[in-house]
Design an enzyme around this catalytic site. Structure first.
Site, PDB file in Angstrom:
ATOM      1  N   GLY A 374       0.821  -1.210   0.000  1.00  0.00           N
ATOM      2  CA  GLY A 374       0.000   0.000   0.000  1.00  0.00           C
ATOM      3  C   GLY A 374       0.844   1.244   0.000  1.00  0.00           C
ATOM      4  N   PRO A 376       2.607   4.848   1.155  1.00  0.00           N
ATOM      5  CA  PRO A 376       3.319   5.130   2.401  1.00  0.00           C
ATOM      6  C   PRO A 376       2.389   5.753   3.451  1.00  0.00           C
ATOM      7  CG  PRO A 376       4.340   6.257   0.528  1.00  0.00           C
ATOM      8  CD  PRO A 376       3.094   5.667   0.034  1.00  0.00           C
ATOM      9  N   GLY A 377       2.695   5.494   4.699  1.00  0.00           N
ATOM     10  CA  GLY A 377       1.978   6.143   5.795  1.00  0.00           C
ATOM     11  C   GLY A 377       0.592   5.594   6.068  1.00  0.00           C
ATOM     12  N   LYS A 380       1.448   0.224   7.590  1.00  0.00           N
ATOM     13  CA  LYS A 380       1.918  -1.150   7.356  1.00  0.00           C
ATOM     14  C   LYS A 380       2.919  -1.555   8.431  1.00  0.00           C
ATOM     15  CE  LYS A 380       3.454  -0.071   3.269  1.00  0.00           C
ATOM     16  NZ  LYS A 380       3.132   1.344   3.170  1.00  0.00           N
ATOM     17  N   THR A 381       3.881  -0.676   8.650  1.00  0.00           N
ATOM     18  CA  THR A 381       4.913  -1.000   9.638  1.00  0.00           C
ATOM     19  C   THR A 381       4.308  -1.102  11.026  1.00  0.00           C
ATOM     20  OG1 THR A 381       6.345   0.347   8.300  1.00  0.00           O
ATOM     21  CG2 THR A 381       7.213  -0.350  10.404  1.00  0.00           C
ATOM     22  N   SER A 742      -4.333   3.409 -18.415  1.00  0.00           N
ATOM     23  CA  SER A 742      -5.660   3.787 -17.937  1.00  0.00           C
ATOM     24  C   SER A 742      -6.067   5.209 -18.300  1.00  0.00           C
ATOM     25  CB  SER A 742      -5.735   3.589 -16.423  1.00  0.00           C
ATOM     26  OG  SER A 742      -4.883   4.499 -15.796  1.00  0.00           O
ATOM     27  N   LYS A 785      -7.743   5.057  -6.767  1.00  0.00           N
ATOM     28  CA  LYS A 785      -8.164   6.127  -7.676  1.00  0.00           C
ATOM     29  C   LYS A 785      -9.446   6.782  -7.169  1.00  0.00           C
ATOM     30  CE  LYS A 785      -6.085   4.211 -11.831  1.00  0.00           C
ATOM     31  NZ  LYS A 785      -6.332   3.469 -13.060  1.00  0.00           N
TER      32      LYS A 785
END
Ligand code: ADP
Length: 851
Positions: A374, A376-377, A380-381, A742, A785
């Site tokens: 996904g 950043p921020g 996940k971590t 796209s 999106k």
């Protein structure tokens, strides 16, 4: 010059005139020859002569030879030393000259100068009778005490020198072997004397006189040496004292002397061996270690390999071969921890709980490796960290971004200088247990370097079938990684090598909606930032509208990292105010004036009453908390960085909004087109990749072939849109490289708007790949999106029909605020993009996608 040979010097001697040094009989001297007369002497006498006699010359001291050949010969010193030229060395640099090595034989006196040019030659009389050297005893009797005294001083002097030096030992022997008459000359040339003193000795023709003159010189030298030794001794005493202190220290702190050090090292090795034997390493590792320790024992301490082997063995002992933490696996508690730590991310939490539940049921799980993908921020971590927390395991993060060397993962072989174990083994050593949670951060950013592919090394680590015997090159014995729980994170799966991706279960972590971000900010980020800055909720209040303001006007991101930073900046600014306030309150004279004044200052600066939108805030006491409203936001963070620019930019034909996916989340993308007179050329700008360029060509071709149907004409009214017309398509944010299929529908819509002169609806965004026949094909990243369109305040989104199923993953509140228009072909896209539809002249052909 052997004793008894009784050399008689020739009565006619060529004269070498020296100025700087004095040659005494029995000593050797090196002298540089560069004056014309001396050079001539060397050339015509020494270099050309063939007999031994021709190498005997008279050295006259204290006589400077004029530099010019024609100058008159100066006054010569009357007494000189007959010498044997032992060596002649010639050189042309810096000017032609010779270097002569001469050994003094005996004194002579000039009787008469025979010739001056090309070099002086004189008739001489030998003063030292060489024969007398052969009969030492006789002369000794003659000189009696004087000679004895001299001898004693000489011996005393020599014995004061360092006898271990071979030259000194030889001199000591010479003192006994040489005839005493020769000693004054020899010793004078050895001890420290001036040229003047040497000259006096040379002039002292009578032996008795010579002894008398040299004795004071010897005494002076002896005294000098005594003084020197005295100072040296006191220094040595100091040194000894230092050494004497050290042994005491040794008693308390350990060894200093070499022996002790060695003993100590040996103790170390014994200790190490003990540790190895008592450690719980597997048999194979134990065998290797014992072999190494055997080698270590035989190795001299100074060998560099010794330290290497020791480091290796210490690592082997430290590694947690059998040490593990006990899992606390309670799925209900896990759920609570995950929910408490993270807001939203339901799908991720659900999958993590499933994973943990299976672990609870079946202890030794060879499950898949979870990979959170996904922008950043998005947490996940921090989810990885929570998993470790719920399991009660140690957590270790291994950042893989930019790692391009497989030895980074698997270590260097020990043959390399500076070899090290890889990150996995290092991590295990750091955490000290064999079942930590390892978070392999940014697996998509592994690079391939010259030193092997790190992704290939990771394959072995992540494969549950293989990782029970992971072999680090440095260790060279297998380590069981099967207890380690690996979690990977990435921004995109596109750059993860397929083989590696195959070993992992990808869980998409999408970006957050604005509502989610507000919740995350108020539940997690603001309390965390307050704590970090030492503030309390009684001192600062950030209403939800302010958070919304930060999210929409100061950040445009999928995650919450920039939001977190902005909140941090606000806390810092408030911390200054609070600290200033406390400082002022602390001043007694100000305290009398009234606390209210200080507090009013905060309110007027930070939260002007008219700008406080939250009515609840008005009821708060005036001084605290400091309220952060839009004015305060502007003060602290500066003017807003993002505007709601969408409608402004869509107020002329030839602009449409597309949706793009990037590893940082979804983004809205404007497509602009303009036409001008020309030769039918298409210009594309905005750093487009090949796929995007092809989409643009496709779009133009489709519009050209359908121009009649839609009544699209160029400036001159022709249905051939490119006839005498150039088209320029631009994708703003030109510094960012863009690629992907796209954008097809957006380009078509943009060009349709340009040629029809109609405006595209300002609240609509679109995405979809097109074909030459006008079909709309599905694309990826719909969720990101859609979130981007929602962030930008758009209301309608045209998506490929076959992407409709992806909408289910989008949070209900977002879905409710948006209208989705599924489109199977470009006609439908155009109809949805323009107010009142896009008129088609002929009846619509119906397309059925078979792709
Ligand atoms: P990532 O690894 O995805 O780049 P991080 O895990 O470092 O992001 O998260 C950045 C910050 O955002 C962390 O302080 C984290 O606690 C916070 N955060 C992200 N998502 C959430 C969430 N859903 N709930 C609470 N905090 C979150």
């Amino acid at each position: 010059m052997a004793a008894g040979s009784a050399i008689q010097i020739p009565t006619r001697l060529p004269l070498l005139l020296t100025h700087e040094s004095v040659l005494l009989p029995g000593s050797t001297m090196r002298t540089s020859v560069d004056s014309p007369r001396n050079m001539q002497l060397v050339r015509s006498r020494l270099l050309k002569g063939t007999s031994l006699r021709s190498t005997i010359i008279g050295v006259i001291p204290n006589t400077s030879d004029p530099t010019s050949d024609c100058d008159d010969l100066p006054n010569l010193h009357r007494i000189g030393t007959a010498a044997l030229a032992v060596q002649v060395v010639g050189s042309n640099w810096p000017k032609p000259h010779y270097t002569l090595l001469v050994t003094g034989l005996c004194r002579f006196q000039i009787l008469q100068l025979l010739k001056e040019k090309p070099y002086p030659v004189a008739e001489v009389q030998q003063l030292d009778r060489l024969e007398q050297f052969t009969n030492g005893h006789k002369s000794e009797e003659e000189l009696g005490e004087l000679s004895e005294q001299f001898y004693k001083y000489a011996v005393q002097l020599v014995e004061m020198l360092d006898m271990s030096v071979p030259a000194v030992a030889k001199l000591r022997r010479l003192l006994d072997n040489l005839p005493r008459e020769a000693l004054p000359d020899i010793l004078t040339s050895i001890i420290r004397t001036t040229n003047q003193e040497k000259l006096q000795i040379l002039d002292a023709v009578r032996l008795e006189e010579r002894f008398k003159m040299t004795i004071p010189l010897l005494v002076r030298q002896i005294e000098g040496l005594k003084l020197l030794q005295k100072t040296r001794k006191s220094k040595q005493d100091d040194d000894k004292r230092v050494v004497a202190i050290r042994p005491n220290r040794r008693i308390t702190h350990g060894s200093i002397t070499e022996d002790e050090e060695e003993e100590e090292d040996h103790d170390d090795v014994v200790m190490l061996e003990k540790k190895i034997r008592t450690s719980s390493m597997p048999e194979q590792a134990l065998k290797v270690c014992l072999k190494e320790i055997k080698r270590l024992k035989k190795m001299p301490q100074s060998m560099p390999e010794c330290a290497l082997t020791r480091n290796y063995l210490e690592l082997m002992v430290e590694l947690p071969w059998n040490k593990s933490t006990k899992d606390r696996l309670d799925i209900r508690a896990a759920r609570i921890v995950l929910d408490n730590d993270h807001y939203a991310m339901e799908k991720l939490k659900k999958r993590v709980l499933e994973y943990l539940a299976v672990r609870q049921l079946k202890n030794n799980l060879k499950g898949p490796i979870l990979c959170f993908v996904g922008p950043p921020g998005v947490g996940k971590t921090s989810v990885g960290r929570s998993i470790a927390k719920t399991l009660g395991r140690e957590f270790h993060r291994i950042a893989l971004g930019g790692v391009c060397d497989q030895s980074n993962i698997r270590g260097h072989r020990r043959t390399y200088v500076g070899s090290m174990p890889g990150r996995i083994i290092n991590g295990l050593k750091t955490v000290g247990v064999n079942n930590p949670v390892f978070l392999l951060d940014e697996v998509d950013k592994l690079a391939k370097g010259l030193q092997g592919d790190p992704a290939a090394a990771l394959l072995e680590v992540l494969d549950p079938e293989q990782n029970h015997s992971f072999t680090d090159h440095y260790l060279n014995v297998a380590f069981d990684l099967s207890q380690v729980l690996f979690i990977a994170t990435a921004n995109t799966t596109a750059t993860i090598p397929p083989a590696l991706l195959d070993r992992m279960e990808v869980i998409q972590v999408p970006g957050y909606t604005q509502e989610e971000k507000i919740e995350i900010a108020h539940r997690h980020l603001i309390p965390k930032q307050l704590e970090l800055h030492g503030l309390t909720p009684q001192q600062i209040q950030i209403p939800q509208v302010t958070t919304w303001g930060i999210i929409t006007r100061y950040t445009r991101e999928a995650g919450v990292r920039a939001l977190d930073r902005k909140l941090g900046a606000i806390c810092r600014a408030v911390a200054v105010k609070v600290a200033e306030g406390q400082h002022k309150e602390a001043k007694p004279d100000r305290a009398d004036v009234g606390e209210g004044e200080d507090c009013k200052e905060h309110i007027t600066e930070d939260a002007k009453p008219e700008s406080i939108s939250d009515t609840a805030d008005l009821s708060l006491p005036p001084e605290m908390p400091i309220l952060i409203d839009f004015h305060a936001l502007k003060d602290i963070l500066g003017p807003p960085m993002y505007d709601m620019e969408v409608s402004e930019r869509l107020n002329q034909p030839g602009v449409a909004i597309g949706l793009a996916w990037t590893p940082l989340g979804g983004e809205i993308m404007f497509v602009e087109a303009s036409r001008m007179d020309g030769e039918g050329q298409l210009t594309l700008t905005g750093q487009l990749g090949d796929v995007m360029k092809e989409s643009a060509h496709l779009a133009i071709s489709w519009l050209r072939s359908n121009a009649k149907r839609y009544q699209l004409t160029n400036a001159s009214g022709s249905f051939d849109l490119l006839d005498n017309t150039d088209i320029h398509l631009h994708f703003p944010a030109g510094a960012v490289t863009k690629d992907g299929p796209s954008a097809g529908v957006t380009i078509v819509t943009c060009l349709a708007s340009l040629f029809s002169g109609r405006l595209v609806c300002s609240d609509v965004a679109m995405t979809g790949e097109i074909t030459l026949r006008g079909l709309v094909l599905p694309v990826g990243g719909i969720k990101d999106k859609v979130l981007a369109a929602h962030r930008a305040g758009l209301k309608r989104i045209i998506i490929p029909q076959r992407n409709e199923k992806d909408l289910e993953e989008i949070a209900a509140p977002v879905r409710q605020e948006l209208t989705f228009v599924p489109a199977a072909c470009l006609d439908e896209v155009l109809n949805a993009a323009f107010d009142g539809g896009f008129a088609v002249r002929a009846s619509l052909e119906h397309f059925n996608s078979k792709l």
